[in-house]
Enzyme design. Structure first.
Site, PDB file in Angstrom:
ATOM      1  N   HIS A  18       0.882  -1.167   0.000  1.00  0.00           N
ATOM      2  CA  HIS A  18       0.000   0.000   0.000  1.00  0.00           C
ATOM      3  C   HIS A  18       0.920   1.217   0.000  1.00  0.00           C
ATOM      4  CE1 HIS A  18      -4.023   1.563   0.366  1.00  0.00           C
ATOM      5  NE2 HIS A  18      -3.667   2.349   1.367  1.00  0.00           N
ATOM      6  N   LYS A 163     -10.039   6.339  -4.096  1.00  0.00           N
ATOM      7  CA  LYS A 163      -9.060   7.370  -3.724  1.00  0.00           C
ATOM      8  C   LYS A 163      -7.707   6.888  -4.225  1.00  0.00           C
ATOM      9  CE  LYS A 163      -7.217   8.531   0.832  1.00  0.00           C
ATOM     10  NZ  LYS A 163      -7.577   9.164   2.113  1.00  0.00           N
ATOM     11  N   LYS A 165      -3.559   7.377  -4.220  1.00  0.00           N
ATOM     12  CA  LYS A 165      -2.451   7.948  -3.457  1.00  0.00           C
ATOM     13  C   LYS A 165      -1.410   8.473  -4.427  1.00  0.00           C
ATOM     14  CE  LYS A 165      -3.495   7.146   0.866  1.00  0.00           C
ATOM     15  NZ  LYS A 165      -3.652   8.265   1.788  1.00  0.00           N
ATOM     16  N   ASP A 193      -5.229  11.683  -2.848  1.00  0.00           N
ATOM     17  CA  ASP A 193      -4.662  12.071  -1.562  1.00  0.00           C
ATOM     18  C   ASP A 193      -3.161  12.264  -1.761  1.00  0.00           C
ATOM     19  OD1 ASP A 193      -4.025  12.544   1.034  1.00  0.00           O
ATOM     20  OD2 ASP A 193      -4.829  10.663   1.842  1.00  0.00           O
ATOM     21  N   GLU A 219      -7.237  15.762  -1.574  1.00  0.00           N
ATOM     22  CA  GLU A 219      -7.018  15.645  -0.127  1.00  0.00           C
ATOM     23  C   GLU A 219      -5.602  16.056   0.266  1.00  0.00           C
ATOM     24  OE1 GLU A 219      -8.282  11.845   1.312  1.00  0.00           O
ATOM     25  OE2 GLU A 219      -7.122  11.991   3.168  1.00  0.00           O
ATOM     26  N   ASP A 244      -6.928  16.853   5.792  1.00  0.00           N
ATOM     27  CA  ASP A 244      -6.831  15.567   6.501  1.00  0.00           C
ATOM     28  C   ASP A 244      -5.822  15.675   7.657  1.00  0.00           C
ATOM     29  OD1 ASP A 244      -6.737  13.017   7.412  1.00  0.00           O
ATOM     30  OD2 ASP A 244      -5.732  12.154   5.677  1.00  0.00           O
ATOM     31  N   LYS A 268     -10.869  11.509  11.508  1.00  0.00           N
ATOM     32  CA  LYS A 268     -10.387  10.183  11.900  1.00  0.00           C
ATOM     33  C   LYS A 268     -10.451  10.096  13.413  1.00  0.00           C
ATOM     34  CE  LYS A 268      -7.243   9.845   8.029  1.00  0.00           C
ATOM     35  NZ  LYS A 268      -5.888  10.054   7.531  1.00  0.00           N
ATOM     36  N   GLU A 322     -14.157   6.161   4.022  1.00  0.00           N
ATOM     37  CA  GLU A 322     -13.161   5.228   3.476  1.00  0.00           C
ATOM     38  C   GLU A 322     -12.824   4.166   4.531  1.00  0.00           C
ATOM     39  OE1 GLU A 322      -9.732   7.719   2.651  1.00  0.00           O
ATOM     40  OE2 GLU A 322      -9.370   8.024   4.785  1.00  0.00           O
TER      41      GLU A 322
END
Ligand code: MUC
Ligand code: MG
Length: 390
Positions: A18, A163, A165, A193, A219, A244, A268, A322
């Protein structure tokens, strides 16, 4: 009365690499908190962060050490009679450590909900929705792999919001990657993001290209330290700009909201410092006319259950969520997995968090790692119960 507070580091491999601008994840380390009371209740909490210390200033090891060294002795000595009093005590004696506070509050609310026979969402003011749409993050690092993954997710009715990255490659390469994915799944909403990777000048170039290509949401394009810059980008572009990393505790969220620094807040629970703090930020943003997005610190199933109880209470959730953390992991630690279906996640209806943790699995994954096991009451190998449970 609180009888014991145990903490465990539980590393679980991810289903694939990831890739974020700040780190590449191959596993997620769950910090699990298990609280038992003298009258026979037990609650679970969880804290996570991303890539050790690369995302935030707390790491799994610091969270565990600080809970064991500072939080637990304080709570066992003072024996606060409710979750609210416990959190007040912690905020009085312990600065920062929002992720650790979140894990403790989650476990205490789990117990409080079980004792009252109601879900955590009802303790937080009451749910206004029973299922919540969940986006998926495409972050394999390869455009063709991401497109195949997106198509598979749509076909399975798992996700239809994606989304991406970006931020670790040259801007034009990142933009080409995003627009190729947007073209391959034109019916899907696409957000990016940047995880703070761009300078303000780079952001102006990147965002104008992404906006022209039909991207729906940008983001945290620039450093969380450049608050004025985030507002400048929000004022300059039509495409929605989401804050964020910069959205932290309610106090700081209050300033961001009052200055209207972004169109959308990603909230979050770990970053907020707990579930009630995350609710407060959601209510504040809503009152300030800022849209809401339910963010994730790539929590496992316990933190994700806690998050879904929070987001279920939000007055509006126009940019969805998410909460896919458990789906990124190769293993589950619940007896019954969370219910993902029809592009969303169902809010659990049982008392407390409404989940059942499989303690045998938790111990198995904790022991399998070379992370030092904590000093805690071990479960009875046969019953799966903790030694201190009756
Ligand atoms: C972040 O910055 O939003 C959320 C989804 C994901 O893939 O990474 C996280 C962190
Ligand atoms: Mg983010």
């Amino acid at each position: 009365m609180i009888r014991s507070i145990d903490t465990l580091l539980v590393p679980i491999p991810t289903i694939r690499e990831h890739k974020l601008a700040c780190t590449v994840m191959r596993e997620q380390v769950l910090v699990l908190v298990h609280i038992q009371t003298e009258d026979g209740f037990a609650g679970w909490g969880e804290a996570t962060t991303i890539g050790g210390l690369s995302y935030a200033e707390e790491s799994p090891h610091s969270i565990k050490t600080n809970i064991d060294t500072y939080f637990t002795p304080l709570l066992l000595k003072e024996q606060p009679s409710s979750t609210a009093k416990a959190m007040q005590l912690l905020s009085l004696h312990i600065t920062g450590n929002r992720f650790a506070k979140c894990a403790i509050e989650t476990a205490l609310l789990d117990i409080e909900g079980q004792r009252l026979g109601i879900p955590v969402s009802e303790l937080l003011g009451g749910r206004v929705r029973d299922a919540i749409e969940v986006a998926w993050t495409l972050a394999s690092g390869d455009t063709a792999t991401d497109i195949a993954e997106a198509k598979e997710m749509v076909a399975q009715k798992r996700h239809r919001i994606f989304k991406l990255k970006i931020g670790s490659n040259p801007i034009l390469d990142d933009v080409a990657h995003v627009l190729a994915i947007k073209k391959a799944v034109p019916e899907c909403r696409i957000s990016v993001d940047v995880n703070q990777a761009w300078t303000e000048l780079e952001a102006m170039q990147g965002i104008s290209l992404l906006e022209a290509g039909g991207v729906d949401l940008i983001e945290q394009p620039i450093s969380m330290r450049n608050r004025a810059g985030l507002k400048r980008l929000k004022d300059r572009f039509d495409v929605a700009i989401m804050a964020d990393e910069i959205v932290q505790d309610p106090q700081n969220a209050f300033h961001l909201a009052s200055e209207h620094c972004a169109d959308v807040f990603a909230v979050k629970i770990n970053q907020a410092g707990g579930l009630k703090a995350a609710c407060l930020i959601g209510q504040m943003a809503h009152l300030a006319g800022i849209e809401l997005y339910g963010g994730t610190m790539l929590e496992g199933p316990i933190g994700t259950a806690a998050s879904v109880h929070v987001f279920a209470t939000y007055p509006s959730l126009n940019f969805d969520t998410e909460m896919f953390g458990p789906l990124l992991l190769t293993e589950d630690i619940l007896v019954r997995p969370l219910d993902y279906n029809n592009f969303g996640l169902t809010v659990p209806t049982g008392a407390g968090l409404g989940i059942e943790v499989d303690t045998d699995k938790v111990y198995y994954y904790a022991k399998r790692s070379n992370i030092t096991l904590p000093t805690m009451s071990q479960p009875n190998a046969k019953s799966g119960k903790f030694a201190t449970e009756s």
